[in-house]
Design an enzyme around this catalytic site. Structure first.
Site, PDB file in Angstrom:
ATOM      1  N   HIS A 170     -13.894  -1.156  -2.513  1.00 18.87           N
ATOM      2  CA  HIS A 170     -12.969  -0.839  -1.423  1.00 18.87           C
ATOM      3  C   HIS A 170     -13.369  -1.570  -0.144  1.00 18.87           C
ATOM      4  O   HIS A 170     -13.265  -1.028   0.971  1.00 18.87           O
ATOM      5  CB  HIS A 170     -12.919   0.669  -1.174  1.00 18.87           C
ATOM      6  CG  HIS A 170     -11.562   1.165  -0.783  1.00 18.87           C
ATOM      7  ND1 HIS A 170     -10.662   1.682  -1.692  1.00 18.87           N
ATOM      8  CD2 HIS A 170     -10.922   1.201   0.411  1.00 18.87           C
ATOM      9  CE1 HIS A 170      -9.549   2.030  -1.073  1.00 18.87           C
ATOM     10  NE2 HIS A 170      -9.686   1.738   0.221  1.00 18.87           N
ATOM     11  N   TYR A 193      -2.385   5.804  -4.649  1.00 16.38           N
ATOM     12  CA  TYR A 193      -3.626   6.559  -4.687  1.00 16.38           C
ATOM     13  C   TYR A 193      -3.495   7.767  -5.613  1.00 16.38           C
ATOM     14  O   TYR A 193      -2.392   8.219  -5.920  1.00 16.38           O
ATOM     15  CB  TYR A 193      -3.979   7.082  -3.291  1.00 16.38           C
ATOM     16  CG  TYR A 193      -4.445   6.041  -2.315  1.00 16.38           C
ATOM     17  CD1 TYR A 193      -5.687   5.432  -2.447  1.00 16.38           C
ATOM     18  CD2 TYR A 193      -3.648   5.683  -1.231  1.00 16.38           C
ATOM     19  CE1 TYR A 193      -6.120   4.485  -1.537  1.00 16.38           C
ATOM     20  CE2 TYR A 193      -4.072   4.737  -0.306  1.00 16.38           C
ATOM     21  CZ  TYR A 193      -5.316   4.142  -0.464  1.00 16.38           C
ATOM     22  OH  TYR A 193      -5.735   3.204   0.430  1.00 16.38           O
ATOM     23  N   LYS A 246      -7.762   0.102  -9.841  1.00 18.86           N
ATOM     24  CA  LYS A 246      -8.525  -0.536  -8.760  1.00 18.86           C
ATOM     25  C   LYS A 246      -9.652   0.372  -8.296  1.00 18.86           C
ATOM     26  O   LYS A 246      -9.442   1.557  -8.057  1.00 18.86           O
ATOM     27  CB  LYS A 246      -7.599  -0.858  -7.585  1.00 18.86           C
ATOM     28  CG  LYS A 246      -8.280  -1.611  -6.445  1.00 18.86           C
ATOM     29  CD  LYS A 246      -7.277  -1.955  -5.356  1.00 18.86           C
ATOM     30  CE  LYS A 246      -7.894  -2.835  -4.285  1.00 18.86           C
ATOM     31  NZ  LYS A 246      -8.929  -2.143  -3.502  1.00 18.86           N
ATOM     32  N   SER A 259       0.821  -1.202   0.000  1.00 13.54           N
ATOM     33  CA  SER A 259       0.000   0.000   0.000  1.00 13.54           C
ATOM     34  C   SER A 259       0.859   1.256   0.000  1.00 13.54           C
ATOM     35  O   SER A 259       1.968   1.287   0.547  1.00 13.54           O
ATOM     36  CB  SER A 259      -0.898   0.009   1.244  1.00 13.54           C
ATOM     37  OG  SER A 259      -1.552   1.256   1.404  1.00 13.54           O
TER      38      SER A 259
END
Length: 378
Positions: free
Chosen positions: A275, A129, A251, A106
């Site tokens: 999510h 992100y 994603k 992540s």
């Protein structure tokens, strides 16, 4: 306690972890309806049991995004995974590599890219992100590429953080959060010693590497809220396709129109995902959304899925709905919280065993044979 399934790992994690960490992993947005539907919609999907089909040799291996995998499963990106076991991202990456599947790091991991990649031999995957600070994004991508990473999971379903009520009640956020977290840690001494004391630094490793100073756990929620970018659009992502020379998997796709946009963008793959029910409550479960999205892209890119997968049987169900592979999120966090690398290893062994049983009893022996024909839709 006896561990035979991901459900058992969840209970073990609940006992071991301070509540703020358990509920951060376990919870969802608003009333958590989508979180529950992710699980229940998969569980309600009936299969056709077949007999006398010569299923003596079930082969779980597959190839995904040019990578050979022992089974069509990858470890999903989970923020703060390093708080669930000592240097947790490193432990999980080792377990995944030993099992022959990818591990995804992540953006907001505790362990930085370099620490995790240096702990294994094969390239991991990296998740990024959409953030306002494009300098951070470029820095993270450059560091990932320099470390040998060639597959990027680009998460697009967090223009703003979801409303997660559990976090305020658990102490992850809300009034007196830091004091409550310390008190909870003291009441869970095994975790406090193994992770709280010996697992330092408790840092957002990738953020700190960019800023040049520690970014502590108490800064986590504020940093996320300040950096997610609600103004981003597909056209703004062209720089990413030009900048990143490896594979890009988008994603957070839950609608067929967005899946087609991902094809136009030039993505190598998508992850059908809500999510984990942590963003917009009341949307479709991943299992309900998946078939229409698969139909929409018609084999033009690789389709992965996550959400509600708690067993090898669930993996087979997702594959039958059209996914090429499945990401494991909460299931691996529960296992890691209980037993670190050994816990993740055991979970993946359980998943593989459950997949073989499900395949044998539905009359298939290869991953390529798993399709809608094994479903009982009547």
């Amino acid at each position: 306690m006896i561990i035979s399934s991901a459900t058992d790992f969840r209970e073990a994690a609940r006992r071991r972890l301070p509540p703020f960490l358990f509920h951060y992993a376990d919870g969802g947005a608003y009333a958590e309806q989508t979180l529950r539907r992710n699980v229940s919609d998969l569980a309600d999907l009936a299969l056709r049991q077949r007999v006398l089909k010569n299923v003596a040799d079930c082969d779980l291996s597959t190839t995904l995004l040019g990578q050979e995998m022992a089974m069509p499963v990858a470890i999903a990106p989970v923020g703060l995974a390093g708080m669930y076991a000592r240097r947790g991202e490193v432990q999980a990456a080792r377990a995944a590599e030993a099992a022959g599947i990818p591990f995804t790091l992540s953006t907001v991991s505790v362990c930085p890219i370099e620490e995790v990649q240096n702990a294994v031999r094969k390239p991991i995957w990296f998740q990024l992100y959409v953030l306002k600070d494009r300098g951070f994004m470029r820095n993270a991508l450059e560091r990932a590429w320099a470390a040998g990473i060639t597959t990027l999971i680009f998460t697009v379903d967090m223009p703003v953080p979801g409303a997660r009520y559990r976090d305020a009640h658990s102490g992850m956020s809300g009034p007196a959060g830091p004091a409550r977290r310390v008190w909870q840690a003291l009441r869970h001494p095994r975790w406090a010693i193994d992770v709280g004391l010996l697992g330092r630094p408790h840092d957002l490793g990738n953020v700190s590497a960019y800023l040049g100073k520690p970014t502590k756990l108490e800064d986590y929620i504020a940093w996320l809220g300040a950096n997610f970018d609600p103004a981003i659009a597909w056209a703004d992502l062209q720089w990413l396709r030009e900048f990143w020379k490896g594979k890009i998997v988008i994603k957070g796709i839950l609608d067929p129109e967005d899946a087609r946009e991902a094809v136009k963008f030039g993505a190598d793959g998508i992850v059908v995902s809500n999510h984990g029910g942590r963003q917009l409550d009341g949307v479709l479960s991943a299992a309900r959304a998946l078939p229409r999205i698969v139909d929409a892209v018609a084999g033009e890119l690789t389709v992965l899925a996550d959400g509600g997968v708690r067993s090898g049987l669930d993996v087979v169900r997702m594959l039958a709905l059209g996914a090429d592979a499945v990401l494991l999120g909460r299931a691996y966090i529960y296992a890691m919280a209980h037993g670190g690398e050994a816990g993740v290893t055991k979970l993946l062994e359980i998943i593989a065993k459950e997949m073989r049983v499900a395949m044998a009893l539905t009359g298939v022996t290869k991953i390529s044979q798993i399709n809608a024909e094994i479903l009982n839709l009547s």
